[in-house]
Design a protein around this motif. Structure first.
Motif, PDB file in Angstrom:
ATOM      1  N   LEU A   1      -5.035   2.909   4.870  1.00 54.91           N
ATOM      2  CA  LEU A   1      -4.123   1.726   4.494  1.00 54.91           C
ATOM      3  C   LEU A   1      -4.836   0.393   4.442  1.00 54.91           C
ATOM      4  CD1 LEU A   1      -1.108   0.788   4.876  1.00 54.91           C
ATOM      5  CD2 LEU A   1      -1.687   0.291   7.510  1.00 54.91           C
ATOM      6  N   LYS A   2      -5.947   0.473   5.142  1.00 54.32           N
ATOM      7  CA  LYS A   2      -6.739  -0.736   5.006  1.00 54.32           C
ATOM      8  C   LYS A   2      -7.483  -0.843   3.806  1.00 54.32           C
ATOM      9  CE  LYS A   2      -7.503  -2.099   9.583  1.00 54.32           C
ATOM     10  NZ  LYS A   2      -8.341  -1.884  11.101  1.00 54.32           N
TER      11      LYS A   2
ATOM     12  N   LEU B   1       3.435  11.159   5.449  1.00 56.42           N
ATOM     13  CA  LEU B   1       2.877  10.894   6.871  1.00 56.42           C
ATOM     14  C   LEU B   1       2.728  12.557   7.736  1.00 56.42           C
ATOM     15  CD1 LEU B   1       2.459   8.746   9.080  1.00 56.42           C
ATOM     16  CD2 LEU B   1       4.773   8.782   9.790  1.00 56.42           C
TER      17      LEU B   1
ATOM     18  N   ASP C   1      -5.382   4.638  14.492  1.00 59.00           N
ATOM     19  CA  ASP C   1      -6.575   5.422  15.105  1.00 59.00           C
ATOM     20  C   ASP C   1      -6.818   5.444  16.746  1.00 59.00           C
ATOM     21  OD1 ASP C   1      -8.643   4.958  12.267  1.00 59.00           O
ATOM     22  OD2 ASP C   1      -6.994   6.337  12.519  1.00 59.00           O
TER      23      ASP C   1
ATOM     24  N   PHE D   1      -0.792  13.426   7.573  1.00 61.18           N
ATOM     25  CA  PHE D   1      -1.637  13.262   8.689  1.00 61.18           C
ATOM     26  C   PHE D   1      -1.220  13.923  10.038  1.00 61.18           C
ATOM     27  CE2 PHE D   1      -3.963  10.104   6.259  1.00 61.18           C
ATOM     28  CZ  PHE D   1      -3.093   9.650   5.578  1.00 61.18           C
ATOM     29  N   MET D   2       0.286  14.076  10.084  1.00 58.04           N
ATOM     30  CA  MET D   2       0.531  14.521  11.585  1.00 58.04           C
ATOM     31  C   MET D   2       0.212  16.302  11.400  1.00 58.04           C
ATOM     32  SD  MET D   2       4.202  12.758  11.588  1.00 58.04           S
ATOM     33  CE  MET D   2       4.711  13.727  12.898  1.00 58.04           C
ATOM     34  N   GLU D   3      -0.150  16.733  10.236  1.00 55.08           N
ATOM     35  CA  GLU D   3      -0.427  18.015  10.261  1.00 55.08           C
ATOM     36  C   GLU D   3       0.653  19.090  10.724  1.00 55.08           C
ATOM     37  OE1 GLU D   3      -4.258  18.861  12.351  1.00 55.08           O
ATOM     38  OE2 GLU D   3      -4.986  17.005  11.299  1.00 55.08           O
TER      39      GLU D   3
ATOM     40  N   THR E   1      -8.043   8.707   7.659  1.00 57.96           N
ATOM     41  CA  THR E   1      -7.054   8.560   8.742  1.00 57.96           C
ATOM     42  C   THR E   1      -6.160   7.860   7.853  1.00 57.96           C
ATOM     43  OG1 THR E   1      -7.921   6.708   9.756  1.00 57.96           O
ATOM     44  CG2 THR E   1      -8.298   8.813  10.665  1.00 57.96           C
ATOM     45  N   TYR E   2      -4.944   7.642   8.565  1.00 60.38           N
ATOM     46  CA  TYR E   2      -3.853   6.798   8.072  1.00 60.38           C
ATOM     47  C   TYR E   2      -4.375   5.371   7.936  1.00 60.38           C
ATOM     48  CZ  TYR E   2       0.732   4.664   7.386  1.00 60.38           C
ATOM     49  OH  TYR E   2       2.074   3.989   6.945  1.00 60.38           O
ATOM     50  N   GLU E   3      -4.962   5.305   8.858  1.00 67.69           N
ATOM     51  CA  GLU E   3      -5.325   3.693   9.289  1.00 67.69           C
ATOM     52  C   GLU E   3      -6.434   3.254   8.213  1.00 67.69           C
ATOM     53  OE1 GLU E   3      -5.853   2.449  13.123  1.00 67.69           O
ATOM     54  OE2 GLU E   3      -6.970   0.682  12.631  1.00 67.69           O
TER      55      GLU E   3
ATOM     56  N   MET F   1       1.388   4.825   0.785  1.00 71.59           N
ATOM     57  CA  MET F   1       0.810   5.779   1.381  1.00 71.59           C
ATOM     58  C   MET F   1       1.023   7.134   1.251  1.00 71.59           C
ATOM     59  SD  MET F   1      -1.302   3.878   3.193  1.00 71.59           S
ATOM     60  CE  MET F   1      -1.842   4.990   4.488  1.00 71.59           C
TER      61      MET F   1
ATOM     62  N   HIS G   1       4.688  -1.230   6.963  1.00 72.87           N
ATOM     63  CA  HIS G   1       4.199  -0.083   6.233  1.00 72.87           C
ATOM     64  C   HIS G   1       4.566   1.079   7.023  1.00 72.87           C
ATOM     65  CE1 HIS G   1       1.841  -2.722   3.694  1.00 72.87           C
ATOM     66  NE2 HIS G   1       1.670  -1.636   2.863  1.00 72.87           N
TER      67      HIS G   1
ATOM     68  N   GLU H   1       0.583  18.728  14.695  1.00 72.69           N
ATOM     69  CA  GLU H   1      -0.450  18.784  15.673  1.00 72.69           C
ATOM     70  C   GLU H   1      -0.554  17.359  16.428  1.00 72.69           C
ATOM     71  OE1 GLU H   1      -1.374  22.136  15.476  1.00 72.69           O
ATOM     72  OE2 GLU H   1      -3.217  21.153  16.465  1.00 72.69           O
ATOM     73  N   ARG H   2      -0.430  16.366  15.602  1.00 68.45           N
ATOM     74  CA  ARG H   2      -0.425  15.150  16.336  1.00 68.45           C
ATOM     75  C   ARG H   2       0.966  14.029  16.012  1.00 68.45           C
ATOM     76  NH1 ARG H   2      -4.540  12.624  12.282  1.00 68.45           N
ATOM     77  NH2 ARG H   2      -5.437  11.275  13.685  1.00 68.45           N
TER      78      ARG H   2
ATOM     79  N   ALA I   1       0.889  -1.166  -0.139  1.00 65.22           N
ATOM     80  CA  ALA I   1      -0.236   0.107  -0.047  1.00 65.22           C
ATOM     81  C   ALA I   1       0.999   1.363  -0.111  1.00 65.22           C
ATOM     82  CB  ALA I   1      -0.824   0.221   1.203  1.00 65.22           C
TER      83      ALA I   1
ATOM     84  N   VAL J   1      -1.108   9.095  14.771  1.00 60.66           N
ATOM     85  CA  VAL J   1      -1.398   9.228  13.146  1.00 60.66           C
ATOM     86  C   VAL J   1      -1.276   7.653  12.692  1.00 60.66           C
ATOM     87  CG1 VAL J   1      -0.487   9.597  10.805  1.00 60.66           C
ATOM     88  CG2 VAL J   1      -0.535  11.324  12.632  1.00 60.66           C
ATOM     89  N   LEU J   2      -0.441   6.731  13.078  1.00 60.63           N
ATOM     90  CA  LEU J   2      -0.452   5.402  12.319  1.00 60.63           C
ATOM     91  C   LEU J   2      -1.656   4.590  12.759  1.00 60.63           C
ATOM     92  CD1 LEU J   2       3.486   4.771  12.722  1.00 60.63           C
ATOM     93  CD2 LEU J   2       2.179   5.478  10.834  1.00 60.63           C
TER      94      LEU J   2
END
Lengths: 590, 255
Positions: free
Chosen positions: A239-240, A92, B230, A95-97, A234-236, A89, B158, B221-222, A87, B227-228
């Motif tokens: 990913l899924k 990061l 939920d 997502f981490m902003e 979200t990342y998860e 992606m 991943h 922020e996170r 996958a 993040v990885l």
């Protein structure tokens, strides 16, 4: 222990770790060297968050394993990445902003020559064009679209497109460009890119530089766009949802990509540190031994059957044994013996040879193989394949020099070969003779014909009848033939007589031992004598062949010389000759 | 139950020292046995380029099957080594890395009786094989036939990739983050971590980064670990790390 790694860890954790390390790793000589270094590092460390003592203790205990230099990842294998191997992606950072300024800093810290960037042309000048970067390609992934980083592509790095005078005219504002980074000025945050293929490293040379379409954008970018537009991703979840994640060979592929080895897996357990496993502990070798002993049992049963005469059951047991353990030496030898007894000598030979390949010192295998080879050699000899027979005997001798039977058989064979060689030579000589003779007889014929012509002319004067000439011709020709034959016979009988005188002593000796090979020569000399006289009369009677006879005598003397020369060879040869001549003679006498 | 395995079983130390209970010790030892025979080298060789061993995931399956079985059943009733052999056999089938019972028996016998001759292929041997097969069926029934597990391995790989993209490539190259996490993950199967696979993966990554003293760039922020996954929380990570360290501590006490 790797000094840098250790230093990095200690500077992260501080003096507690250092003291723990000193405690746990006292005996470790590597540590002692580095200890002095580390104490200095600790002093310059900045304050950190809450310390986790348990973790530090863990680190301290495992330090010699964790920081061992042999733990560096192996170089990742660069494999062809098809889509959905794993996958891919979005970055990061997204997502981490991470705030833009940080991202900008990170970008300029990490970008290097040879990286690939994708951007949109925002202005074209005489000296080149400017691109606003959208994303990175070729394996890197950062979230830079909103940073509005611009890069310059100078004119000289724009490849010419043949027809266009000005390479820049090929491009327009808003084109998507993929380019390689040529130069980075980190301090001023300036980038120079190039469209020349030479700006890329060899690993990325397959990437196309220049104008690209929206579809060519890397997967991580398109996904990041999708993520940016939605607030719930979200990342998860991403990913899924990605198909590549469900690929069963993902793990294997990513292990290669990250350079983690499964063949020599690392471990932090003391008990699992690389042991030297003996070869005998491996499953295959244990299995082999087991199979061998099981096969041996079958062979034993088979041998019992064999001794009691139950050949079919014996063969079954041997085959069973060989199925369990292919190339089992005992089974092969036993089976070979069975084949030999039944008469399939070739199969027996194959089995023995196979057995000897695996175990060259097997006594029985050798013995049986020699015997079978000799036997087979005998069979083959009877079929007159003498060269093959010789090969077999020699092979048997090579295996076992003391094997008498083979030695004898080989000698017999050699004589047989020589005999046949002589036979061939005689044949060849005879043919030669015939050739010569035919040459001479044709000369003879010519003379005769000439004389006949004269006679005929005289006769024609008397009675001109073609029939008589033809009949005389025919009689002449038939008499020619007869005389030819007789001459041959006379020659051979002459030679025969001569030789018998010379080598009678030899003849007797060799005869005794070679009885079975050579039938006793017929007492043919006497019979030939009579014929010779007849022939002489005939000759004198019919045709004046004085000149021809001369030639004959000459030829005969020549032949004698030849023969005397050859006589200096072994006595055996003479006997060969004799026999060949006698056999030839006997042919004719028939 | 074959006597050859029973006889060879090392009795757990019954000293009075405080520490893990006998069962835990047994389980640790048996998992060590699985790791050594399957995970490392004994059942694993290259034969003309084709591997005949097991990789990390099937190994994880075997250990998980074993642990889950003994969560329901008692070691007094069932012989742990036999269950382990059955677990190995089952895991091979589940993860498509088939091992033959004959090889399993041979190697296990060798492990328990080092340096001995291979077992004769007699009726005793076939009885042993039958008992493994029967045990396998029993294990399946105890686990309600749920033997396909989500392992942390895929998630971890991943996460490693994403982290690698974030870091400076040279910093990444000189710190063995990937190898360390993989080692931690494999070792974790000596005990049973009853946590969701994503959490385990994140926790292991966190521990690896801590041990190596690596700072993840980017103050967003996170946090990266938020993040990885939920639903992960810092206490959850800490719990897992503590359990992991305890597993390592058992190494000295149980073997």
């Amino acid at each position: 222990m790797d000094r840098d790694l250790l230093r990095q860890s200690v500077s992260y954790h501080g003096h507690t770790l250092f003291s723990l390390l000193k405690c746990e790793q006292q005996e470790n000589p590597d540590f002692q060297c580095i200890a002095g270094d580390l104490s200095r590092t600790v002093q310059y460390r900045k304050e950190r968050r809450v310390e986790n003592v348990a973790v530090q203790q863990f680190i301290a205990r495992k330090a010699d394993l964790l920081f061992s230099p042999s733990w560096q990842s192996s170089t990742p294998s660069v494999k062809e990445e098809t889509e959905d191997m794993y996958a891919v992606m979005p970055p990061l950072e997204q997502f981490m902003e991470v705030p833009g300024s940080d991202r900008r800093n990170l970008f300029f810290r990490d970008i290097e020559r040879g990286d690939v960037v994708i951007g949109r042309i925002n202005s074209i000048r005489e000296f080149g064009f400017f691109v606003t970067l959208i994303c990175l390609s070729g394996g890197l992934g950062r979230d830079i679209e909103d940073l509005e980083i611009t890069a310059l592509c100078p004119l000289r790095d724009v490849p010419t497109h043949g027809n266009h005078d000005d390479p820049l005219s090929y491009y327009q504002n808003g084109d998507l460009i993929q380019a390689g980074v040529k130069d980075v000025d980190r301090y001023h945050e300036k980038l120079t890119v190039s469209l020349q293929p030479s700006s890329l490293p060899s690993s990325l040379s397959h990437l196309k530089l220049g104008v690209i379409g929206v579809d060519d954008m890397p997967a991580h970018y398109s996904r990041s766009v999708a993520v940016a537009s939605s607030t719930t991703e979200t990342y998860e979840k991403v990913l899924k949802r990605t198909l590549g994640f469900a690929n069963p060979s993902t793990v294997e592929f990513l292990l290669g990509k990250l350079g983690i080895s499964e063949t020599d897996p690392a471990s932090l357990m003391r008990g699992l540190q690389t042991k030297n496993f003996l070869k005998e502990d491996y499953a295959t070798s244990i299995r082999k031994k087991q199979s061998a002993s099981w096969a041996l049992k079958c062979v034993k049963i088979g041998v019992d059957h064999f001794k009691s005469g139950r050949h079919v059951e014996a063969m079954n047991e041997y085959n069973k044994g060989l199925e369990i353990d292919t190339n089992n030496v005992e089974a092969l030898v036993a089976r070979g013996a069975l084949y030999a007894t039944k008469g399939s000598l070739n199969k027996a030979i194959d089995d023995f040879e196979l057995a000897l390949e695996s175990c060259p010192t097997h006594r029985n295998a050798r013995k049986y193989l020699c015997q079978t080879l000799v036997e087979r050699g005998g069979q083959v000899e009877e079929e007159e394949k003498l060269a093959t027979a010789e090969g077999l005997y020699r092979k048997a001798l090579a295996l076992d020099e003391t094997f008498e039977e083979a030695e004898e058989a080989l000698q017999k064979l050699q004589k047989h070969i020589q005999k046949s060689l002589r036979l061939k030579e005689e044949e060849a000589a005879k043919e030669e003779k015939d050739m010569n003779k035919s040459v001479e007889t044709s000369a003879e014929k010519l003379r005769k014909l000439l004389k006949e012509e004269k006679r005929r002319k005289r006769k024609r004067k008397r009675s001109s009848s073609s029939s008589s000439s033809s009949s005389s011709d025919s009689t002449l020709s038939s008499s020619h033939k007869k005389s030819k034959k007789r001459k041959k016979r006379s020659l051979s009988s002459h030679s025969h007589k001569k030789r018998s005188h010379r080598s009678s002593s030899n003849e007797n000796k060799t005869f005794d031992s070679k009885e079975e090979w050579y039938p006793p020569p017929a007492n043919t000399s006497a019979s030939f004598l009579n014929q010779k006289q007849d022939m002489a009369k005939l000759l004198e009677g019919n045709v004046r062949v004085s000149s021809a006879k001369e030639g004959e005598v000459n030829h005969y003397s020549k032949r004698q010389d030849q023969e005397s020369g050859i006589h200096q060879g072994s006595a055996e040869k003479s006997i060969h000759r004799k026999n060949s001549s006698s056999s030839a003679g006997s042919e004719y006498s028939r | 139950m074959e006597s050859c395995v029973g006889l060879a079983l090392k009795k757990p130390r019954l000293d009075a020292e405080p520490g893990p209970d006998p069962d835990t010790r047994t389980h640790f030892r048996v998992c060590r046995f699985i790791m050594e025979t399957v995970g490392n080298k004994q059942l694993y060789q290259t034969c003309e380029g084709v591997k005949l061993g097991m990789c990390s995931e099937p190994l994880a399956t075997a250990c998980t099957v074993y642990h889950r079985f003994f969560q329901c059943c008692s070691t007094r009733v069932f012989e742990p080594y036999l269950v382990a052999m059955a677990a190995i056999y089952l895991a091979g089938k589940v993860e498509e890395q088939h091992l033959r019972t004959r090889d399993i028996i041979n190697v296990c016998h060798r492990y328990l009786n080092p340096g001995s001759d291979p077992l004769e292929l007699d009726s005793r041997f076939w009885d042993l094989r039958d008992s493994i097969v029967q045990c396998e069926l029993l294990v399946l029934r105890v686990l309600n036939f749920q033997v396909s597990f989500q392992h942390p391995h895929k998630y971890l790989l991943h996460y490693l990739l994403s982290l690698k993209a974030l870091m400076n490539r040279h910093a990444w190259d000189r710190t063995p983050i990937a190898v360390t996490t993989w080692a931690l993950l494999r070792d974790s199967y000596h005990g049973s971590l009853c946590h969701p696979p994503q959490h385990v993966a994140v926790a292991i990554l966190y521990l690896a980064l801590q041990t190596l003293g690596v700072e993840v760039p980017g103050d967003g922020e996170r946090e990266w670990w938020q993040v990885l996954s939920d639903d992960i929380t810092k206490p959850a990570i800490d719990d897992i790390i503590v359990e992991l360290i305890q597993i390592y501590n058992m190494d000295a006490k149980c073997t």
